[in-house]
Design a protein around this motif. Structure first.
Motif, PDB file in Angstrom:
ATOM      1  N   PRO A  88     123.375 -71.609  34.769  1.00 29.32           N
ATOM      2  CA  PRO A  88     123.866 -71.705  36.375  1.00 29.32           C
ATOM      3  C   PRO A  88     125.590 -71.493  35.927  1.00 29.32           C
ATOM      4  O   PRO A  88     126.171 -70.916  36.766  1.00 29.32           O
ATOM      5  CB  PRO A  88     123.442 -72.764  36.969  1.00 29.32           C
ATOM      6  CG  PRO A  88     122.264 -73.170  36.312  1.00 29.32           C
ATOM      7  CD  PRO A  88     122.360 -72.413  34.769  1.00 29.32           C
TER       8      PRO A  88
ATOM      9  N   ARG B 162     128.427 -69.639  38.186  1.00 30.70           N
ATOM     10  CA  ARG B 162     129.571 -70.198  38.765  1.00 30.70           C
ATOM     11  C   ARG B 162     130.756 -69.632  38.444  1.00 30.70           C
ATOM     12  O   ARG B 162     131.765 -69.660  39.214  1.00 30.70           O
ATOM     13  CB  ARG B 162     129.494 -71.815  38.611  1.00 30.70           C
ATOM     14  CG  ARG B 162     128.425 -72.771  39.099  1.00 30.70           C
ATOM     15  CD  ARG B 162     128.700 -74.008  39.193  1.00 30.70           C
ATOM     16  NE  ARG B 162     128.673 -74.610  37.865  1.00 30.70           N
ATOM     17  CZ  ARG B 162     127.632 -75.019  37.274  1.00 30.70           C
ATOM     18  NH1 ARG B 162     126.488 -75.100  37.855  1.00 30.70           N
ATOM     19  NH2 ARG B 162     127.689 -75.326  35.917  1.00 30.70           N
TER      20      ARG B 162
ATOM     21  N   LEU C 288     117.369 -69.062  35.561  1.00 33.75           N
ATOM     22  CA  LEU C 288     118.399 -69.635  35.039  1.00 33.75           C
ATOM     23  C   LEU C 288     117.902 -71.053  34.426  1.00 33.75           C
ATOM     24  O   LEU C 288     116.959 -71.279  34.869  1.00 33.75           O
ATOM     25  CB  LEU C 288     118.924 -70.084  36.321  1.00 33.75           C
ATOM     26  CG  LEU C 288     119.810 -68.939  37.201  1.00 33.75           C
ATOM     27  CD1 LEU C 288     120.476 -69.488  38.524  1.00 33.75           C
ATOM     28  CD2 LEU C 288     121.109 -68.475  36.173  1.00 33.75           C
TER      29      LEU C 288
ATOM     30  N   ARG D  68     120.320 -77.814  35.713  1.00 34.09           N
ATOM     31  CA  ARG D  68     119.814 -77.821  36.825  1.00 34.09           C
ATOM     32  C   ARG D  68     120.640 -76.643  37.890  1.00 34.09           C
ATOM     33  O   ARG D  68     122.103 -76.742  37.721  1.00 34.09           O
ATOM     34  CB  ARG D  68     119.816 -79.041  37.827  1.00 34.09           C
ATOM     35  CG  ARG D  68     119.349 -79.348  39.067  1.00 34.09           C
ATOM     36  CD  ARG D  68     119.042 -80.527  39.537  1.00 34.09           C
ATOM     37  NE  ARG D  68     118.861 -80.722  40.850  1.00 34.09           N
ATOM     38  CZ  ARG D  68     119.519 -80.886  41.904  1.00 34.09           C
ATOM     39  NH1 ARG D  68     120.906 -80.937  41.704  1.00 34.09           N
ATOM     40  NH2 ARG D  68     119.089 -81.026  43.110  1.00 34.09           N
ATOM     41  N   THR D  69     119.728 -75.950  38.522  1.00 35.02           N
ATOM     42  CA  THR D  69     120.689 -74.854  39.163  1.00 35.02           C
ATOM     43  C   THR D  69     120.970 -75.525  40.497  1.00 35.02           C
ATOM     44  O   THR D  69     120.021 -75.929  41.372  1.00 35.02           O
ATOM     45  CB  THR D  69     119.717 -73.741  39.597  1.00 35.02           C
ATOM     46  OG1 THR D  69     119.350 -73.151  38.254  1.00 35.02           O
ATOM     47  CG2 THR D  69     120.295 -72.582  40.189  1.00 35.02           C
TER      48      THR D  69
ATOM     49  N   THR E  21     124.882 -72.562  43.968  1.00 36.51           N
ATOM     50  CA  THR E  21     124.874 -71.240  43.048  1.00 36.51           C
ATOM     51  C   THR E  21     123.385 -70.358  43.422  1.00 36.51           C
ATOM     52  O   THR E  21     123.494 -69.138  43.138  1.00 36.51           O
ATOM     53  CB  THR E  21     124.934 -71.747  41.602  1.00 36.51           C
ATOM     54  OG1 THR E  21     126.057 -72.379  41.476  1.00 36.51           O
ATOM     55  CG2 THR E  21     124.725 -70.602  40.628  1.00 36.51           C
ATOM     56  N   LEU E  22     122.219 -71.146  43.514  1.00 38.37           N
ATOM     57  CA  LEU E  22     121.107 -70.442  43.910  1.00 38.37           C
ATOM     58  C   LEU E  22     121.326 -69.538  45.197  1.00 38.37           C
ATOM     59  O   LEU E  22     120.945 -68.439  44.935  1.00 38.37           O
ATOM     60  CB  LEU E  22     120.131 -71.598  44.137  1.00 38.37           C
ATOM     61  CG  LEU E  22     118.660 -70.971  44.476  1.00 38.37           C
ATOM     62  CD1 LEU E  22     117.939 -70.450  43.268  1.00 38.37           C
ATOM     63  CD2 LEU E  22     117.911 -72.000  45.161  1.00 38.37           C
TER      64      LEU E  22
ATOM     65  N   ASP F 138     114.833 -70.966  38.730  1.00 38.42           N
ATOM     66  CA  ASP F 138     115.483 -71.944  37.855  1.00 38.42           C
ATOM     67  C   ASP F 138     114.237 -72.482  37.136  1.00 38.42           C
ATOM     68  O   ASP F 138     113.062 -72.316  37.350  1.00 38.42           O
ATOM     69  CB  ASP F 138     115.815 -73.181  38.816  1.00 38.42           C
ATOM     70  CG  ASP F 138     116.267 -74.126  37.918  1.00 38.42           C
ATOM     71  OD1 ASP F 138     116.550 -74.333  36.821  1.00 38.42           O
ATOM     72  OD2 ASP F 138     116.578 -75.319  38.851  1.00 38.42           O
TER      73      ASP F 138
END
Ligand code: COA
Ligand code: AMP
Length: 635
Positions: A336, A340, A365, A369-370, A374-375, A388
Motif C-alpha cells: 500500500p 500512497r 496489496l 494493512r491496506t 488507499t483502497l 488486500d
C-alpha cells in the motif's frame, strides 16, 4: 450449495493430504512421496517426505520441454538504467544452467549455502535459480541492509560463496554494494571461500585477489549444469527476518511443499493462467520477491516482471501504469505504501490517462494493512478488484485473501478477507481459547501449517518451537492481533511484539533500542513506531541521557540516527530521536511504549492504571509538540 472457495477451504482442513496431494499433480516429481504429510514429529511437520524433485526444473526446464521455450519468462524493466530485456524460458533456463555450472566449479554442491546480496537485476533471479538447480541453499539479503546485518546473516548461514554486484541504484543515488560486502565479511566470523561480483557499467568494484571474481570471469569454460535431484523436504532457501530480539530469524523454505503451494496460489489466489504476465513490484530481498517475483510465476508458466525502479521518481508517478501497459501485465502485487506515494504525487491520477491497460485485471496489496483511503483511491481510479491480502515471511504465501481464482467475495475495507484454503485461522484469548466474532485477540493458525509455510528455522528446531509453537499449544502464533467478523473476514490490526512495519518493510524496534542504548551518553531509551502518511509507520526514538552528560542533546540525537543507519541500514528509516528527561513506566518498571505511541499518533489513550508518575506523559507530549507533533491530551 457452497461456492468453490468454501468447498476448497473445507476440504483443505478436513482432508489436507488429499487436497495438497491433488495440487501436487501440477508439479514434476522425479519420485513421488511416501506420504503427503508426515506428522510423526509433532509439532514439527513435513510435507511430501520421500519425494524427489528440483525446483529449478519445475520453474524452467519443464516449460521448455513442454514447448514453451519461446514464451517470455522474465521481463527486466529498469527505468534507472533505461533498460528493458526479455528472457524467454529457454534463455532463462540456459543462463541459469550456465551460472549453476560456474557455481559448481567454485565448489558449490547440494546443501551448501550461497548468500546473494544484489540489486534488482536479472542476475539475482538467475543466481537464486542456479542455487535451486544445484540443490544449494540460497539466502538473499536485501540491499538496504548495512554490513553488520549482512554479517549476522553470513555467520548464521555460513555460505561457501557470496554473489554480489558492484552497485545498486536508488533513483539517482548509486549504492556501492562491494564496500558494504567487504566490511560485512570483515566483521563476520565466517569467511566465504569465494565471492562472485557482477560489475555494472555505472560502478566498477575493486576485487580481492584470490577471493573475488567477476560474474563474467566465472562463466567462460563453465558447463551448463543439470538439475540435481533433492528431497522435497530439503531446504531451498533461508530468508532472515526481524524477530523480537536483535538477532534475525532464519526462515527455512523447503523444495516440494513450497512448489506445490506457490503453483496452486497462482491459480487460486491470483487468478493467473500460463502465459499471463504477473508483476510483483517488490524487491527480491523480501519474501514477496522470493515467492512472487521469482518462484511462483515461473512455476505457473507465467512471465514475471523484475522492476528496478520506484513507484515515483523513476521518472514520475505514472511509472506503474507505464509498466502495466507496456508489458501487458494482468496482475500487479505491491505494498500500500507504493500507492500512497503515487497518490501523494498525483492525487487525481492524471498519469493514468496516458496509458492503456486493457489486460490489467487485479491489484493485490500486502506487507501492511491496506488503509481504507488507499483502497478507495485505487478502486476508483483503476476500476479493477483491489485485493488486500495478509501474509508473513514465515508463511511464504497469503494466510488471508479474497481468492480471485475461487470465488470473489465483496471487499470489506480494512480486511484482507477470509482465510485462504490450508490456513485454519483462529483468534485466541490469552488462555488459548477462541474468542467470539468481533472480539480482538491473538491471531493463530491451527497446526499443521499448509505446505510452503516454514517447516523450521535454520538449524534451530528448538528456536522455531519456542518462537512460534509454544504460546498456544497446537497453534502457530502469527504475532499479529486482530479479530474475525460474523462473515469470517479477518481483520489484522496490530503486532503483539516489537515489530513495526515501515513502507512494507518489517523491522524490530528492539533491535533499534539495542543500538541506541550502546551510545555512551544514553542511560535508557525507547523506540516506537508512529503513524506516517507515506510509510504507514516510522520509528521514533526517545533517549534519556546519563546523569552528568553536558553535551547538547541535538548532537546525541544526530549521532544515534547515524548509528542506526550504519548498523541496520537506510531501510530502517530511523530519522528522529529526541532527548527526554524521563520515560513513562509502570510501577514495576516496564516502559509504556504503547502509550507513548498513542500520544505521538494523537489518538485517544487511557491513563494506564499502573503508571508510576502520570506527569511524565505530559513531558513526553510537550517534547513531541516541540518537534512538530500535534498531540492533544485525551484522557
Ligand atoms: N539498496 C540500498 N538502499 C536502499 C534499498 C536498496 N535495495 N532500498 C531502499 N533503500 C534505501 C532508500 O534509498 C532510502 O534511503 P534514504 O534514507 O537515503 O532515502 C531508505 O533505504 C528507505 O527506503 P524506502 O523504504 O524504499 O523509502 P523511500 O523513501 O526511498 O521510498 C516508497 C518510499 C514508498 C516509494 C518505497 O518504500 C516503495 O516503493 N515501496 C514499495 C513497497 C515495497 O517494496 N515493499 C516491500 C514488501 S511488498
Ligand atoms: P513480513 O514478514 O515482512 O512480510 O511482514 C509480515 C507482517 O506484516 C505481518 O505479520 C503483519 O503484521 C504485516 N502485514 C502483512 N500484510 C498485511 C496485511 N495485508 N494486513 C495487515 N498486516 C499485514
Amino acid at each position: 450449495m457452497s461456492n468453490a472457495y468454501e468447498a476448497a477451504y473445507r476440504r483443505s482442513l478436513e482432508n489436507p493430504e488429499s487436497f495438497w496431494g491433488e495440487a501436487a499433480r501440477h508439479i514434476h516429481w522425479e519420485k513421488t512421496w511416501d506420504k503427503v504429510l508426515d506428522d510423526t514429529r509433532k509439532p514439527l511437520y513435513r510435507w511430501f517426505p520421500g519425494a524427489v524433485c528440483n525446483t529449478a526444473y519445475n520453474a524452467l526446464d519443464r516449460h521448455v520441454e513442454a514447448g514453451r521455450d519461446a514464451w517470455p519468462a522474465l521481463i527486466y524493466d529498469s527505468p534507472v538504467t533505461d533498460t528493458i530485456e526479455t528472457y524467454t524460458y529457454k534463455e532463462l533456463r540456459d543462463a541459469v544452467a550456465l551460472f549453476a555450472g560456474a557455481l559448481a566449479r567454485l565448489g558449490v554442491e547440494k546443501g551448501d549455502r550461497v548468500v546473494i546480496y544484489m540489486p534488482m537485476v536479472p542476475e539475482t533471479a538467475i543466481a537464486m535459480l542456479a542455487c535451486a538447480r544445484l540443490g544449494a541453499v540460497h539466502s538473499v539479503v536485501f540491499g538496504g541492509f548495512a554490513p553488520r546485518e549482512l554479517a549476522t546473516r553470513i555467520d548464521d548461514a555460513k555460505p561457501k560463496v557470496i554473489v554480489s554486484a558492484s552497485c545498486g541504484i536508488e533513483i539517482r543515488r548509486i549504492v556501492r554494494y562491494k564496500p558494504l560486502l567487504d566490511e560485512a565479511i570483515e566483521i563476520a566470523r565466517h569467511k566465504p571461500e569465494r565471492c562472485v561480483i557482477l560489475q555494472r557499467p555505472m560502478e566498477t568494484a575493486s576485487l580481492k585477489e584470490g577471493r573475488d571474481l567477476e560474474w563474467n570471469q566465472a562463466l567462460p569454460g563453465a558447463k551448463p549444469h543439470p538439475c540435481v535431484p533433492v528431497a522435497a523436504t530439503d531446504p531451498l532457501y533461508i530468508l532472515y527476518t526481524s524477530g523480537i530480539t536483535g538477532a534475525p530469524k532464519g526462515v527455512v523454505r523447503d523444495n516440494g511443499g513450497h512448489m506445490v503451494a506457490l503453483d496452486w496460489t497462482m491459480r487460486a489466489v491470483y487468478g493467473m493462467e500460463p502465459g499471463d504476465v504477473f508483476w510483483a513490484a517488490s524487491d527480491v530481498g523480501w519474501v514477496v520477491g522470493h515467492s512472487y517475483i521469482v518462484y511462483a510465476p515461473l512455476l505457473a508458466g507465467c512471465a514475471t516482471v523484475l522492476y528496478e525502479g520506484k513507484p515515483v521518481g523513476t521518472p514520475d508517478a505514472g511509472a506503474f501504469w507505464r509498466v502495466i501497459s507496456q508489458h501487458n501485465v494482468k496482475a500487479l502485487f505491491t505494498a500500500p505504501t507504493a500507492f500512497r506515494a503515487i497518490k501523494r504525487e498525483d492525487p487525481n491520477a492524471r498519469f493514468l490517462e496516458l496509458y492503456n491497460m486493457p489486460n490489467f485485471k487485479y491489484l493485490f496489496l500486502a506487507g501492511e494493512r491496506t488503509d481504507p483511503d488507499t483502497l478507495a483511491w485505487a478502486q476508483n481510479h483503476l476500476k479493477v478488484p483491489v485485493i488486500d491480502h495478509w501474509w508473513q515471511t514465515e508463511t511464504g504465501w497469503a494466510i488471508a485473501a479474497n481468492c480471485m481464482g475461487l470465488h470473489v467475495f465483496p471487499v470489506k475495507p480494512g480486511s484482507p478477507a477470509k482465510p485462504v484454503p490450508g490456513w485454519n485461522v483462529r483468534v485466541l484469548d490469552p488462555d488459548g481459547l477462541p474468542v467470539p466474532p468481533g472480539q480482538t485477540g491473538a491471531i493463530a493458525v491451527k497446526l499443521p501449517l499448509p505446505p510452503g509455510a516454514l517447516p523450521t528455522l535454520w538449524q534451530n528446531d528448538e528456536g522455531y518451537i519456542r518462537s512460534y509453537l509454544t504460546q498456544f499449544p497446537d497453534y502457530y502464533t502469527t504475532g499479529d492481533a486482530g479479530y474475525m467478523d460474523e462473515d469470517g473476514y479477518v481483520y489484522v490490526m496490530a503486532r503483539t511484539d516489537d515489530i513495526i512495519n515501515v513502507a512494507g518493510h518489517r523491522l524490530s524496534t528492539g533491535a533499534m533500542e539495542e543500538i541506541l542504548s550502546s551510545h555512551p551518553d544514553v542511560a535508557e531509551c525507547a523506540v516506537v513506531g508512529v503513524a506516517d502518511t507515506l510509510k504507514g509507520e516510522v520509528p521514533l526514538g526517545f533517549l534519556v541521557l546519563k546523569a552528568g552528560v553536558r553535551r547538547p542533546g541535538a548532537e546525541i540525537e544526530k549521532e544515534v540516527v547515524q548509528m542506526v543507519r550504519d548498523r541496520i541500514g537506510p531501510v530502517a528509516a530511523f530519522k528522529t530521536a529526541m532527548v527526554v528527561a524521563r520515560l513513562p513506566k509502570t510501577r514495576s518498571g516496564k516502559i509504556l511504549r504503547g502509550t507513548m505511541k498513542k500520544i505521538a499518533d494523537n489518538v485517544e489513550y487511557k491513563m494506564p492504571a499502573t503508571i508510576d508518575d502520570p506527569e511524565i506523559l505530559k513531558e513526553i507530549e510537550e517534547s513531541l509538540v516541540s518537534i512538530g507533533y500535534s498531540t492533544a491530551r485525551k484522557d
